[in-house]
Design a protein around this motif. Structure first.
Motif, short mmCIF file in Angstrom:
data_model
loop_
_atom_site.label_atom_id
_atom_site.label_comp_id
_atom_site.label_asym_id
_atom_site.label_seq_id
_atom_site.Cartn_x
_atom_site.Cartn_y
_atom_site.Cartn_z
N LEU A 1 0.83 -1.21 0.00
CA LEU A 1 0.00 0.00 0.00
C LEU A 1 0.86 1.25 0.00
O LEU A 1 0.60 2.22 -0.72
N ALA A 2 1.90 1.24 0.84
CA ALA A 2 2.73 2.44 1.00
C ALA A 2 3.48 2.80 -0.27
O ALA A 2 3.69 3.99 -0.56
N SER A 3 3.88 1.79 -1.03
CA SER A 3 4.74 2.04 -2.20
C SER A 3 3.97 2.07 -3.51
O SER A 3 4.57 2.25 -4.57
N MET A 4 2.65 1.94 -3.47
CA MET A 4 1.88 1.80 -4.70
C MET A 4 1.84 3.09 -5.52
O MET A 4 1.65 4.18 -4.98
N GLY A 5 2.02 2.92 -6.82
CA GLY A 5 1.94 4.05 -7.73
C GLY A 5 0.50 4.44 -8.04
O GLY A 5 -0.45 3.80 -7.57
N PRO A 6 0.30 5.48 -8.84
CA PRO A 6 -1.06 5.92 -9.19
C PRO A 6 -1.79 4.86 -10.01
O PRO A 6 -1.18 4.06 -10.71
N GLU A 7 -3.10 4.87 -9.91
CA GLU A 7 -3.93 3.90 -10.61
C GLU A 7 -4.40 4.44 -11.96
O GLU A 7 -4.58 5.65 -12.13
N PRO A 8 -4.67 3.54 -12.91
CA PRO A 8 -5.34 3.97 -14.14
C PRO A 8 -6.66 4.66 -13.81
O PRO A 8 -7.29 4.38 -12.79
N LEU A 9 -7.04 5.59 -14.66
CA LEU A 9 -8.29 6.35 -14.54
C LEU A 9 -8.26 7.39 -13.42
O LEU A 9 -9.25 8.07 -13.19
N SER A 10 -7.13 7.50 -12.70
CA SER A 10 -7.03 8.49 -11.63
C SER A 10 -6.42 9.78 -12.17
O SER A 10 -5.76 9.78 -13.22
N SER A 11 -6.61 10.87 -11.45
CA SER A 11 -6.05 12.16 -11.89
C SER A 11 -4.53 12.16 -11.81
O SER A 11 -3.87 12.93 -12.53
N GLU A 12 -3.97 11.31 -10.95
CA GLU A 12 -2.51 11.26 -10.81
C GLU A 12 -1.85 10.51 -11.96
O GLU A 12 -0.66 10.69 -12.22
N PHE A 13 -2.61 9.64 -12.61
CA PHE A 13 -2.06 8.85 -13.71
C PHE A 13 -2.26 9.62 -15.01
O PHE A 13 -3.37 9.71 -15.54
N THR A 14 -1.20 10.21 -15.51
CA THR A 14 -1.25 11.01 -16.73
C THR A 14 -0.20 10.50 -17.72
O THR A 14 0.69 9.72 -17.36
N ALA A 15 -0.30 10.97 -18.96
CA ALA A 15 0.70 10.59 -19.96
C ALA A 15 2.07 11.12 -19.56
O ALA A 15 3.09 10.45 -19.77
N ASP A 16 2.12 12.31 -18.97
CA ASP A 16 3.40 12.85 -18.51
C ASP A 16 3.98 11.97 -17.42
O ASP A 16 5.19 11.72 -17.39
N TYR A 17 3.13 11.53 -16.49
CA TYR A 17 3.63 10.64 -15.43
C TYR A 17 4.18 9.36 -16.03
O TYR A 17 5.27 8.90 -15.65
N LEU A 18 3.46 8.75 -16.97
CA LEU A 18 3.90 7.50 -17.58
C LEU A 18 5.23 7.70 -18.31
O LEU A 18 6.12 6.85 -18.25
N ALA A 19 5.37 8.83 -18.99
CA ALA A 19 6.62 9.11 -19.70
C ALA A 19 7.78 9.21 -18.72
O ALA A 19 8.87 8.66 -18.98
N ARG A 20 7.57 9.88 -17.60
CA ARG A 20 8.64 9.99 -16.59
C ARG A 20 8.96 8.63 -15.99
O ARG A 20 10.13 8.31 -15.72
N ALA A 21 7.93 7.80 -15.78
CA ALA A 21 8.14 6.50 -15.15
C ALA A 21 8.92 5.54 -16.05
O ALA A 21 9.67 4.69 -15.56
N LEU A 22 8.74 5.68 -17.37
CA LEU A 22 9.40 4.77 -18.31
C LEU A 22 10.74 5.32 -18.81
O LEU A 22 11.57 4.57 -19.33
N ASN A 23 10.94 6.60 -18.65
CA ASN A 23 12.14 7.25 -19.17
C ASN A 23 13.42 6.63 -18.60
O ASN A 23 13.54 6.43 -17.39
N ARG A 24 14.33 6.30 -19.47
CA ARG A 24 15.65 5.76 -19.12
C ARG A 24 15.59 4.39 -18.44
O ARG A 24 16.57 3.95 -17.85
N ARG A 25 14.46 3.73 -18.52
CA ARG A 25 14.35 2.38 -17.93
C ARG A 25 14.74 1.35 -18.98
O ARG A 25 14.15 1.29 -20.06
N LYS A 26 15.71 0.52 -18.63
CA LYS A 26 16.17 -0.51 -19.55
C LYS A 26 15.37 -1.80 -19.44
O LYS A 26 15.52 -2.71 -20.25
N ALA A 27 14.51 -1.89 -18.43
CA ALA A 27 13.68 -3.08 -18.26
C ALA A 27 12.63 -3.15 -19.37
O ALA A 27 12.28 -2.15 -20.00
N LYS A 28 12.12 -4.34 -19.59
CA LYS A 28 11.09 -4.54 -20.61
C LYS A 28 9.78 -3.90 -20.16
O LYS A 28 9.43 -3.93 -18.98
#
Length: 273
Positions: free
Chosen positions: A130-157
């Motif tokens: 619960l403490a470490s959970m990221g934003p959920e789909p359909l929420s105001s916190e989950f945006t395209a900008d957030y997703l871009a930052r989350a995936l940026n420079r990540r070498k994982a699949k």
């Protein structure tokens, strides 16, 4: 494992419990109680009124009197449902909550992997998921900008990144496969390889897939049933998940199944090149 749409469907089916009082409890499998001890759990929950039924990611949270939260994680095969006084309980019943109406709130679990916690609201951060959970789909916190930052420079699949609950809360194997399919992105692409247009498509696809699954009351592959014992309907609308060898509904290519990060992964080799 039930994902966000399934757990949210269960929550919506139990909203009518708000205002009911828990008169007593029968813990038939004590090891599922993770906090506090089973005896303390029973003492604290007895006599408390249920104030609301909430959800965070794949967790159900029943807020009780006394600033307490009953936190339930269904895991693989857990079920939470209401039984009227005259109706028999599930053969896999593990915990029974007896309500002031004479009804019973039943937690049943075939594989016994589910977990229950009873904590004060300010202590919920002690549950790591619960403490470490990221934003959920359909929420105001989950945006395209957030997703871009989350995936940026990540070498994982990207498949593994989307399954990471610290990045997006509530997504699991079914809906990640479906989202990547709708976005036309191969599950073995790395996060850093996605351009802005692809991220925008993926963001829209995730929200669409989750919203669509909610409208069908979740997906039943094996065990999932809602709080009334009914199957979901979204399994009849899946594009790739569980369809190995079947034709893609867009191009006709055979759906393939591979392992990504130890998880079975379905995709169209042409539409998701």
């Amino acid at each position: 494992m039930p994902e966000l749409p399934e757990v949210e469907t269960v929550r919506r089916g139990l909203i009518g419990l708000a205002g009911r009082r828990i008169e007593s409890i029968d813990i038939q499998l004590p090891r599922l109680i993770k906090w506090p001890t089973p005896s303390e759990f029973a003492d604290l929950v007895t006599g408390k009124r249920i104030l609301s039924i909430d959800r965070r990611g794949k967790y159900l949270l029943l807020q009780l009197e006394g600033d307490l939260a009953l936190v339930i994680h269904l895991r693989m095969t857990g079920r939470l449902y209401l039984r009227h006084a005259a109706e028999p309980s599930d053969a896999y019943t593990r915990v029974l909550f007896f309500l002031d109406t004479g009804d019973r709130l039943v937690f049943a679990d075939t594989r016994t992997l589910g977990t229950l916690y009873l904590m004060h609201l300010e202590e919920l951060s002690h549950i790591h998921g619960l403490a470490s959970m990221g934003p959920e789909p359909l929420s105001s916190e989950f945006t395209a900008d957030y997703l871009a930052r989350a995936l940026n420079r990540r070498k994982a699949k990207v498949k593994s990144l989307l399954l990471n609950q610290e990045i997006i809360g509530g997504l699991g194997n079914i809906y990640v496969d479906e989202s990547l399919s709708l976005a036309g992105i191969h599950p073995e692409r790395t996060g850093e390889s996605l351009n802005r247009e692809e991220i925008e498509r993926l963001f829209a696809a995730i929200n669409h897939v989750i919203d669509d699954a909610l409208s069908h009351h979740g997906t039943t592959i094996r065990d999932y049933l809602d709080s009334s014992g009914r199957e979901g309907g979204h399994q009849h609308h899946l594009q790739v998940y569980g369809r190995k060898g079947e034709p893609c509904q867009i191009c006709g290519s055979a759906i393939q199944r591979i392992e990504v990060g130890g998880r079975g992964t379905h995709f169209c080799p042409k539409c998701q090149q």
